[in-house]
Design a protein around this motif. Structure first.
Motif, mmCIF file in Angstrom:
data_model
loop_
_atom_site.group_PDB
_atom_site.id
_atom_site.type_symbol
_atom_site.label_atom_id
_atom_site.label_comp_id
_atom_site.label_asym_id
_atom_site.label_seq_id
_atom_site.Cartn_x
_atom_site.Cartn_y
_atom_site.Cartn_z
ATOM 1 N N LEU A 146 77.535 -20.222 131.277
ATOM 2 C CA LEU A 146 77.622 -20.850 129.962
ATOM 3 C C LEU A 146 78.844 -20.382 129.181
ATOM 4 O O LEU A 146 79.076 -20.834 128.062
ATOM 5 C CB LEU A 146 76.361 -20.546 129.143
ATOM 6 C CG LEU A 146 75.059 -21.156 129.671
ATOM 7 C CD1 LEU A 146 73.901 -20.700 128.817
ATOM 8 C CD2 LEU A 146 75.138 -22.672 129.697
ATOM 9 N N SER A 179 81.414 -22.604 126.711
ATOM 10 C CA SER A 179 80.806 -23.778 126.094
ATOM 11 C C SER A 179 80.831 -23.709 124.570
ATOM 12 O O SER A 179 80.638 -24.726 123.914
ATOM 13 C CB SER A 179 79.362 -23.951 126.571
ATOM 14 O OG SER A 179 78.595 -22.803 126.247
ATOM 15 N N ARG A 198 81.397 -26.451 119.676
ATOM 16 C CA ARG A 198 80.472 -26.557 120.809
ATOM 17 C C ARG A 198 80.937 -27.686 121.729
ATOM 18 O O ARG A 198 80.984 -28.841 121.313
ATOM 19 C CB ARG A 198 79.049 -26.810 120.326
ATOM 20 C CG ARG A 198 78.510 -25.713 119.428
ATOM 21 C CD ARG A 198 77.067 -25.964 119.033
ATOM 22 N NE ARG A 198 76.578 -24.927 118.148
ATOM 23 C CZ ARG A 198 76.110 -23.747 118.546
ATOM 24 N NH1 ARG A 198 76.061 -23.478 119.844
ATOM 25 N NH2 ARG A 198 75.686 -22.855 117.679
ATOM 26 N N ILE A 199 81.269 -27.333 122.962
ATOM 27 C CA ILE A 199 81.707 -28.333 123.935
ATOM 28 C C ILE A 199 80.492 -29.110 124.418
ATOM 29 O O ILE A 199 79.529 -28.526 124.922
ATOM 30 C CB ILE A 199 82.443 -27.662 125.112
ATOM 31 C CG1 ILE A 199 83.727 -26.988 124.612
ATOM 32 C CG2 ILE A 199 82.774 -28.689 126.191
ATOM 33 C CD1 ILE A 199 84.510 -26.297 125.693
ATOM 34 N N GLN A 200 80.537 -30.423 124.268
ATOM 35 C CA GLN A 200 79.425 -31.288 124.649
ATOM 36 C C GLN A 200 79.633 -31.943 126.012
ATOM 37 O O GLN A 200 78.671 -32.210 126.731
ATOM 38 C CB GLN A 200 79.222 -32.380 123.592
ATOM 39 C CG GLN A 200 78.959 -31.855 122.201
ATOM 40 C CD GLN A 200 77.664 -31.080 122.091
ATOM 41 O OE1 GLN A 200 76.740 -31.249 122.893
ATOM 42 N NE2 GLN A 200 77.573 -30.196 121.101
ATOM 43 N N THR A 226 79.627 -31.662 132.558
ATOM 44 C CA THR A 226 79.645 -30.200 132.439
ATOM 45 C C THR A 226 80.122 -29.801 131.042
ATOM 46 O O THR A 226 80.653 -30.622 130.291
ATOM 47 C CB THR A 226 80.561 -29.585 133.501
ATOM 48 O OG1 THR A 226 81.894 -30.105 133.343
ATOM 49 C CG2 THR A 226 80.061 -29.914 134.896
ATOM 50 N N LYS A 227 79.941 -28.510 130.726
ATOM 51 C CA LYS A 227 80.318 -28.014 129.405
ATOM 52 C C LYS A 227 81.335 -26.879 129.466
ATOM 53 O O LYS A 227 81.561 -26.206 128.460
ATOM 54 C CB LYS A 227 79.071 -27.557 128.643
ATOM 55 C CG LYS A 227 78.123 -28.700 128.328
ATOM 56 C CD LYS A 227 77.009 -28.268 127.409
ATOM 57 C CE LYS A 227 76.114 -29.453 127.063
ATOM 58 N NZ LYS A 227 75.035 -29.092 126.122
ATOM 59 N N SER A 228 81.927 -26.645 130.626
ATOM 60 C CA SER A 228 82.967 -25.625 130.749
ATOM 61 C C SER A 228 83.827 -25.946 131.958
ATOM 62 O O SER A 228 83.384 -26.627 132.894
ATOM 63 C CB SER A 228 82.367 -24.222 130.870
ATOM 64 O OG SER A 228 81.634 -24.100 132.077
ATOM 65 N N ASN A 287 82.313 -24.494 135.305
ATOM 66 C CA ASN A 287 81.263 -25.292 135.931
ATOM 67 C C ASN A 287 81.818 -26.564 136.557
ATOM 68 O O ASN A 287 81.330 -27.023 137.592
ATOM 69 C CB ASN A 287 80.189 -25.640 134.905
ATOM 70 C CG ASN A 287 79.346 -24.442 134.519
ATOM 71 O OD1 ASN A 287 79.461 -23.374 135.113
ATOM 72 N ND2 ASN A 287 78.514 -24.603 133.516
ATOM 73 N N GLU A 337 90.803 -26.295 126.040
ATOM 74 C CA GLU A 337 90.095 -25.753 124.885
ATOM 75 C C GLU A 337 91.068 -25.291 123.805
ATOM 76 O O GLU A 337 90.780 -25.384 122.613
ATOM 77 C CB GLU A 337 89.197 -24.596 125.320
ATOM 78 C CG GLU A 337 88.012 -24.996 126.183
ATOM 79 C CD GLU A 337 88.360 -25.096 127.652
ATOM 80 O OE1 GLU A 337 89.572 -25.044 127.970
ATOM 81 O OE2 GLU A 337 87.443 -25.238 128.482
#
Length: 291
Positions: A56, A59, A74-76, A134-136, A139, A229
C-alpha cells in the motif's frame, strides 16, 4: 614410579579438558556463523519477498501547501502500459487461463483480472497490455510481472526486457474549505471552464505541469493526467494558492439544520361541501346576500 604415574594421569586430564574447551569454542563459533548466515539469508529472502508482494506504500502522498500545512493526496487509480515483445493467441489465453473474458465481437482483447495485486489487465494480440485498477506504481509493475509469468507458463515467451510505462495517475484531495467557483472561472478564464448546467465542477487545466484538476464547491479536488506522483504534487502546489484566494467566508445554512429554525408550514385552504374553497370576509357575505 607412583609419582610419575600420578603426574601422567594429571597431564592426561588437563589435555582432555583443553580438548573439550576447544571443541566447545568451535561449536559456538560454528553456531554463530550459521545464525549470521541464516539472518542474512532471511534478510535477502525478506527483501525478495517484499519485491514480489503487493504494498500500500505510495497510495497516499503528502504535499506541503506552502503555508505550514500538509495536504494528503489519495491515489484512486493508476493506468500503465507494457509491451511483452511477443505475439499472443488470445483464444488460447482465454481457454487456458482463469479469470479471463474474451468476446472478439465486442472488444478485440482479453480481459484478465488479478486478485493479488487487485488489478485488471487488457491483453492484445500484438503483445501489448494495459494494466489499470492499481493504486501504486509498485503494484502495477508487479501485476505486469505476474501476467508475463502466466503467459510464459502457457507457452508464450515474453522478452527479457519488458517496456513498462505509467500513462495516467488519478488522485483526490480535500482542501478543507468551500470554494467560490464563479470567482475562479472569472479570474482565470484561460485555464478554467465552468458550466454548472452541464457539470457541477470547475475544470482547471494547468500548462506546467500538464494536469487537469476538477474543483468542486465542497473543496474536493480530483487530479488527473499526471504521469508520476511528483507531477501530481507539483500541480496541487500551484493551484492551492488560487483556491485559497477564492475561499468562501460565509456559508449559507439550510433551515432545520444545526439549530436553525425551520420555515413555518403553509396551512391548506378549507373546502366546502362541493370541494370549492369557502368564501370568507365581508365581501364574501355581501356576495352571498346578493344571490
Amino acid at each position: 614410579a607412583a609419582r610419575l604415574a600420578r603426574r601422567q594421569v594429571q597431564l592426561s586430564e588437563t589435555a582432555v579438558e583443553c580438548l573439550r574447551s576447544a571443541l566447545q569454542r568451535n561449536k559456538m563459533a560454528s553456531a554463530a556463523a550459521s545464525s549470521a548466515g541464516a539472518s542474512s539469508s532471511a534478510g535477502s529472502a525478506s527483501s525478495s519477498i517484499a519485491q514480489h508482494t503487493p504494498s500500500l506504500a505510495g497510495s497516499v502522498l503528502e504535499c506541503p501547501d506552502g503555508f505550514g500545512g500538509t495536504l494528503l493526496i489519495r491515489i484512486q487509480n493508476l493506468t500503465a502500459s507494457a509491451d511483452l515483445g511477443v505475439r499472443l493467441d488470445l483464444k488460447q489465453i482465454a481457454l487456458r487461463c482463469r479469470n479471463t473474458e474474451f468476446n472478439p465481437r465486442r472488444f478485440a482483447a482479453v480481459i484478465m483480472r488479478l486478485r493479488e495485486p487487485r488489478a485488471t489487465c487488457l491483453l492484445f494480440s500484438t503483445g501489448k497490455l494495459v494494466v489499470t485498477g492499481t493504486k501504486s506504481t509498485h503494484n502495477s509493475s508487479l501485476a505486469t510481472k505476474k501476467i508475463a509469468y502466466i503467459l510464459e507458463r502457457i507457452g508464450f515467451q515474453p522478452a527479457n526486457h519488458i517496456s513498462f510505462k505509467v500513462q495516467n495517475v488519478v488522485g483526490t484531495v480535500d482542501v478543507g474549505f468551500p470554494i467560490r467557483l464563479e470567482g475562479v472561472a472569472f479570474a482565470h478564464p484561460t485555464f478554467s471552464s465552468y458550466e454548472p448546467e452541464l457539470f457541477p465542477g470547475l475544470i482547471y487545466r494547468l500548462v506546467q505541469p500538464r494536469v487537469t484538476i476538477l474543483v468542486f464547491v465542497s473543496g474536493k479536488l480530483s487530479i488527473t493526467g499526471a504521469k508520476t506522483e511528483e507531477i501530481m504534487v507539483e500541480g496541487l502546489k500551484k493551484i492551492y494558492p488560487i483556491l485559497l484566494e477564492f475561499k468562501k467566508e460565509s456559508v449559507a445554512v439550510m433551515p432545520g439544520v444545526d439549530g436553525v429554525p425551520a420555515l413555518p408550514a403553509l396551512q391548506p385552504a378549507t373546502k366546502g361541501k362541493r370541494g370549492r374553497p369557502r368564501k370568507g370576509g365581508k365581501r364574501g357575505k355581501e356576495l352571498g346576500q346578493g344571490k
